[in-house]
Structures are given as C-alpha cells and as structure tokens.
Design a protein around this motif. Structure first.
Motif, PDB file in Angstrom:
ATOM      1  N   LYS A  17       0.850  -1.197   0.000  1.00 62.31           N
ATOM      2  CA  LYS A  17       0.000   0.000   0.000  1.00 62.31           C
ATOM      3  C   LYS A  17       0.883   1.243   0.000  1.00 62.31           C
ATOM      4  O   LYS A  17       1.870   1.326   0.731  1.00 62.31           O
ATOM      5  CB  LYS A  17      -0.924   0.026   1.219  1.00 62.31           C
ATOM      6  N   ARG A  19       1.458   5.466  -2.076  1.00 59.63           N
ATOM      7  CA  ARG A  19       0.992   6.671  -2.757  1.00 59.63           C
ATOM      8  C   ARG A  19       1.505   6.645  -4.195  1.00 59.63           C
ATOM      9  O   ARG A  19       2.716   6.612  -4.417  1.00 59.63           O
ATOM     10  CB  ARG A  19       1.550   7.870  -1.990  1.00 59.63           C
ATOM     11  N   TRP A  20       0.583   6.667  -5.148  1.00 61.28           N
ATOM     12  CA  TRP A  20       0.932   6.643  -6.569  1.00 61.28           C
ATOM     13  C   TRP A  20       0.571   7.983  -7.199  1.00 61.28           C
ATOM     14  O   TRP A  20      -0.588   8.399  -7.172  1.00 61.28           O
ATOM     15  CB  TRP A  20       0.164   5.542  -7.299  1.00 61.28           C
ATOM     16  N   ARG A  41      -6.500   2.688  -7.321  1.00 59.25           N
ATOM     17  CA  ARG A  41      -7.065   3.196  -6.067  1.00 59.25           C
ATOM     18  C   ARG A  41      -8.050   2.212  -5.440  1.00 59.25           C
ATOM     19  O   ARG A  41      -7.927   1.857  -4.268  1.00 59.25           O
ATOM     20  CB  ARG A  41      -7.748   4.544  -6.306  1.00 59.25           C
ATOM     21  N   MET A  46      -4.480   1.804  -3.260  1.00 60.36           N
ATOM     22  CA  MET A  46      -3.442   2.831  -3.208  1.00 60.36           C
ATOM     23  C   MET A  46      -4.074   4.222  -3.125  1.00 60.36           C
ATOM     24  O   MET A  46      -5.179   4.450  -3.587  1.00 60.36           O
ATOM     25  CB  MET A  46      -2.563   2.778  -4.463  1.00 60.36           C
ATOM     26  N   GLU A  47      -3.325   5.155  -2.545  1.00 63.94           N
ATOM     27  CA  GLU A  47      -3.688   6.567  -2.637  1.00 63.94           C
ATOM     28  C   GLU A  47      -3.199   7.034  -4.002  1.00 63.94           C
ATOM     29  O   GLU A  47      -2.075   6.709  -4.408  1.00 63.94           O
ATOM     30  CB  GLU A  47      -2.993   7.361  -1.533  1.00 63.94           C
ATOM     31  N   ILE A  49      -2.621  10.354  -6.763  1.00 63.31           N
ATOM     32  CA  ILE A  49      -2.461  11.799  -6.914  1.00 63.31           C
ATOM     33  C   ILE A  49      -2.431  12.100  -8.414  1.00 63.31           C
ATOM     34  O   ILE A  49      -1.477  11.729  -9.099  1.00 63.31           O
ATOM     35  CB  ILE A  49      -1.155  12.297  -6.264  1.00 63.31           C
ATOM     36  N   GLU A  61      -9.865  13.517  -6.313  1.00 62.22           N
ATOM     37  CA  GLU A  61      -8.517  13.674  -5.747  1.00 62.22           C
ATOM     38  C   GLU A  61      -7.902  14.964  -6.273  1.00 62.22           C
ATOM     39  O   GLU A  61      -7.981  15.251  -7.464  1.00 62.22           O
ATOM     40  CB  GLU A  61      -7.626  12.483  -6.143  1.00 62.22           C
ATOM     41  N   LYS A  74       2.184  15.132   1.192  1.00 56.14           N
ATOM     42  CA  LYS A  74       1.835  14.014   0.301  1.00 56.14           C
ATOM     43  C   LYS A  74       3.087  13.311  -0.207  1.00 56.14           C
ATOM     44  O   LYS A  74       3.045  12.577  -1.196  1.00 56.14           O
ATOM     45  CB  LYS A  74       0.988  14.509  -0.858  1.00 56.14           C
ATOM     46  N   GLN A  75       4.173  13.519   0.462  1.00 58.03           N
ATOM     47  CA  GLN A  75       5.448  12.876   0.126  1.00 58.03           C
ATOM     48  C   GLN A  75       5.756  11.825   1.192  1.00 58.03           C
ATOM     49  O   GLN A  75       5.257  11.936   2.298  1.00 58.03           O
ATOM     50  CB  GLN A  75       6.577  13.908   0.085  1.00 58.03           C
ATOM     51  N   ILE A  77       6.462   9.955  -2.530  1.00 56.07           N
ATOM     52  CA  ILE A  77       5.675   9.278  -3.556  1.00 56.07           C
ATOM     53  C   ILE A  77       6.291   7.898  -3.743  1.00 56.07           C
ATOM     54  O   ILE A  77       7.486   7.771  -3.992  1.00 56.07           O
ATOM     55  CB  ILE A  77       5.694  10.071  -4.874  1.00 56.07           C
ATOM     56  N   ASP A  78       5.464   6.879  -3.598  1.00 56.87           N
ATOM     57  CA  ASP A  78       5.976   5.523  -3.725  1.00 56.87           C
ATOM     58  C   ASP A  78       6.181   5.123  -5.182  1.00 56.87           C
ATOM     59  O   ASP A  78       7.196   4.531  -5.532  1.00 56.87           O
ATOM     60  CB  ASP A  78       5.035   4.539  -3.015  1.00 56.87           C
TER      61      ASP A  78
END
Length: 141
Positions: A17, A19-20, A41, A46-47, A49, A61, A74-75, A77-78
């Motif tokens: 899981k 952040r994309w 999502r 996943m979150e 952006i 979003e 929001k960092q 970023i994966d």
C-alpha cells in the motif's frame, strides 16, 4: 541490453500500500489513465495523486501540474505511474528522481532506455512497458 521487468518488483509495487502519482491522469474518460487509476485506487487500495498539465482534480482527488508541485504532506511518492508518451517520459522520470520517488512505472508502449538507466542509477525501482491493471491477475490481485 534493454530493460527487463523484474516480476518480484512488480508484485511488491502492486501489493505494498502506498501513494501513486499518476502523471497524465485527466478527466478524459476515454483515456486509459482514467480507468487504470481507479483500478489502482479502488482495487489495489493505493492513494492516487493526479498530475496533469492543468492541475485538475480527478476522481475527487486533488490534482497538481507537476510532481514538484505535490506538497510535502503528500510525500514521499511511492510510485510515479507515467501515462505520457516515450518522448516525454524522460522529463517525468527526472522529476520523479528530483522529488525522491521510490519507483517509476512506465505504461504500455512507454519506454525510454536512457530514462530507465537514470532512474536505476538514482536507486528507483523501474517497471516499463506494462500496465498494473493488466498484470495484477498474475499475482492474484
């Protein structure tokens, strides 16, 4: 020799899981980014952006114009998922490196060997010429 995707990296990115940032995601429902981002999502959890030229919000979003515009909260970023053509993906990869992203994923038909090598040299995981929605079934997702 060209880049070969590592199945273990693909599985880890799809299962972990995170952040994309979806570069090239707009409100245009006819573009593949629109549906694939919903899969990322809603199915993978996943979150997301949205990143697009106008900074438009998508799927409720908040959107941003560039990876560099994404705020610190929001960092990191994966994964930076690249829905841009091969001629433009190098710039996106350079932005991903600059913001400290952990991985870049270039969608189907997107390949820039020089950008792949820059990302790898910076320590990022790289998947190229693949779509998460099309490979997830291989990992029972």
């Amino acid at each position: 020799m060209g880049h070969t995707n590592d199945p273990a990296v693909i599985e880890r990115l799809l299962r972990t899981k995170g952040r994309w940032a979806i570069v090239g995601l707009t409100t245009n429902e006819w573009r593949s980014a629109y549906d694939v981002s919903l899969f990322i999502r809603d199915r993978l959890g996943m979150e997301i952006i949205p990143v697009n030229l106008r900074g438009d919000a998508v799927h409720g979003e908040t959107g941003y114009r560039t990876l560099g515009d994404i705020p610190a909260e929001k960092q990191p970023i994966d994964v930076v998922d690249c829905f841009v053509n091969s001629q433009k993906v190098g710039e996106v990869v350079d932005q991903a490196i600059a913001v400290g992203a952990k991985a870049v994923w270039m969608q189907l038909g997107v390949m820039d060997e020089a950008a792949v090598e820059r990302a790898k040299a910076a320590g990022l995981d790289v998947v190229a010429n693949a779509c998460p929605a099309q490979v997830a079934w291989k990992y029972n997702l």
